[in-house]
Enzyme design. Structure first.
Site, PDB file in Angstrom:
ATOM      1  N   ASP A   7       0.799  -1.223   0.000  1.00 31.69           N
ATOM      2  CA  ASP A   7       0.000   0.000   0.000  1.00 31.69           C
ATOM      3  C   ASP A   7       0.829   1.269   0.000  1.00 31.69           C
ATOM      4  O   ASP A   7       0.358   2.335   0.380  1.00 31.69           O
ATOM      5  CB  ASP A   7      -0.944   0.008   1.206  1.00 31.69           C
ATOM      6  CG  ASP A   7      -0.211  -0.097   2.522  1.00 31.69           C
ATOM      7  OD1 ASP A   7       1.014  -0.330   2.505  1.00 31.69           O
ATOM      8  OD2 ASP A   7      -0.851   0.047   3.574  1.00 31.69           O
ATOM      9  N   GLU A   8       2.077   1.197  -0.448  1.00 32.15           N
ATOM     10  CA  GLU A   8       2.914   2.391  -0.481  1.00 32.15           C
ATOM     11  C   GLU A   8       3.905   2.301  -1.626  1.00 32.15           C
ATOM     12  O   GLU A   8       4.432   1.229  -1.920  1.00 32.15           O
ATOM     13  CB  GLU A   8       3.667   2.542   0.847  1.00 32.15           C
ATOM     14  CG  GLU A   8       4.522   3.790   0.917  1.00 32.15           C
ATOM     15  CD  GLU A   8       5.198   3.928   2.276  1.00 32.15           C
ATOM     16  OE1 GLU A   8       5.918   4.925   2.476  1.00 32.15           O
ATOM     17  OE2 GLU A   8       5.020   3.034   3.127  1.00 32.15           O
TER      18      GLU A   8
END
Length: 446
Positions: free
Chosen positions: A107-108
């Site tokens: 998620d990054e």
């Protein structure tokens, strides 16, 4: 991505929008075992935190399915396959929007958009109407993710990686922060020192002992004193507080190990609590390995005891396997040595990874006795240029560590980053030491 696991659950169940959502690891529907992987902002208002025991979370926020009273939370087990599907949709957009993408977790990511946009200012000249072209491009990326995937993202735009990371955490959730080249020092100076990429709770306390509480204080400090206290890492922190970071965004290679950590709010001697936490971490690490089509030959644990002493143990198999139950079994066996010890943090790691379809090893025993090697807390999901796993010496090595991580990975110095979280939110494959989102990552952390 903001509260990514919770956002994915809301994507699947729109009725959860605006409701407290808690995603847990290592537990199923009616059970109270395991740890919190991530909590929505609504749940955090009731004291729910990443890496918190599910039982403690339930004390603060009962299950909505089991009570008619308010407040109540909606608890969901981690569904890695689903989250990976959503993440892949996001990553497709990122690949289309940037020439170079560095994925640091599920998620990054960092994007280098130097060739696609600029710092030129557009607008009609009226106060408040001017913005950079870079801001417009970042808004375009956010809107595509929201429109095409349906989950929120926070974006930071800056002239270097370290400042962009700080900017991405500045205005969560669903934020957009742009730091122009001439504004970097002014933007960073008033922020608490914990906002600097690589500073976690312990480093924050040590800096406070030196009279350093803001990024401006850190930027004005004597770099020699910082190096004396923190080694070369001190110089890195000093540079980042000044907005100096010449690293290039580079694609991420295959890791040599996958790991996850979880810190207790206070040191505990509760054997069952320690076993529950290790079981949850083992399940997550094994799931991550399977999602990457990876098999592993070594399983290890990390045990941090007060004040900040690191103990590691590892057992090697005769060949690579993909066996989540075996990961848990080995991890729990290794943990047995510390049943009577107070523990601040626990971690599970699989290493000696191999990728792609191949025959599994026979599960008829280990190669020798469990071995141990101390590693700095900055050791995490290792890239190919990182050292081997822990299993190299037979002695316990005790090393002071920076207890920055919550539910995190032991991330390697990927591209020069300081590492321990981030992951963001769900625990990330982050190069950072500190996960402001408090989510346990499936990629690499705090």
């Amino acid at each position: 991505m903001d509260c990514f696991y919770a956002s994915c659950e809301r994507l699947r169940e729109p009725a959860l929008h605006g409701e407290p959502v808690v995603v847990g690891m290592g537990y199923e529907g009616g059970d109270s075992h395991g740890a919190v992987a991530t909590a929505s902002y609504e749940a955090r208002e009731h004291g729910i935190e990443s890496a918190q025991a599910i039982s403690q979370a339930l004390d603060r926020l009962p299950r909505a399915a089991e009570t008619d009273t308010e407040p109540a939370g909606h608890y969901r087990p981690v569904d890695l396959d689903f989250y990976e599907e959503v993440a892949s949709d996001v990553k497709e957009i990122l690949q289309e929007c940037a020439d170079v993408v560095r994925e640091v977790s599920i998620d990054e990511a960092y994007l280098d958009v130097t060739e696609r946009t600029s710092w030129a200012v557009v607008g009609d000249g009226q106060a408040g109407s001017e913005r950079t072209i870079a801001e417009g491009y970042a808004r375009h990326v956010k809107q595509r993710i929201s429109r095409e995937v349906g989950v929120p993202a926070s974006v930071g735009v800056a002239p270097n990686m370290a400042t962009a990371k700080v900017a991405s955490d500045f205005d969560k959730p669903d934020g957009l922060t742009v730091v122009r080249p001439d504004d970097v020092t002014e933007f960073l100076a008033p922020l608490p020192v914990a906002a600097i990429h690589g500073v976690g709770p312990v480093t924050e306390r040590e800096l406070a002992d030196m009279g350093i509480e803001t990024a401006g204080d850190l930027a004005a400090a004597d770099p020699a004193a910082l190096v004396d206290r923190f080694g070369e890492r001190g110089r890195d922190l000093y540079d980042r507080a000044r907005g100096d970071d010449d690293r290039e965004v580079t694609p991420t290679g295959r890791p040599k190990s996958l790991s996850r950590e979880s810190a207790f709010t206070e040191a505990t001697e509760d054997t069952e609590a320690k076993r529950e936490r290790v079981s949850a971490l083992a399940a997550d690490v094994a799931a991550r390995a399977r999602s990457r089509d990876a098999m592993y030959q070594t399983v290890g644990i990390k045990v941090v005891t007060p004040p900040f002493e690191v103990n590691t143990r590892a057992s090697s198999l005769s060949g690579p396997v993909d066996d989540p139950d075996l990961v848990e079994s080995i991890a729990l066996d290794l943990l047995g040595e510390f049943d009577d010890d107070p523990v601040r943090k626990l971690g599970v790691r699989v290493s000696k990874l191999s990728f792609g379809a191949q025959d599994q090893a026979r599960l008829d025993g280990f190669e020798g006795e469990p071995t141990a090697e101390g590693k700095p807390a900055t050791d995490g999901e290792s890239d190919a240029d990182q050292g081997d796993d822990w299993a190299s010496t037979a002695d316990i090595a005790r090393t002071a560590v920076d207890d920055d991580a919550r539910l995190t990975d032991w991330v390697g110095n990927d591209g020069g980053d300081l590492a321990v979280d981030e992951g963001d939110d769900d625990g990330h494959d982050s190069d950072d030491n500190h996960d402001p989102e408090g989510q346990s990552s499936l990629g690499a952390f705090d």
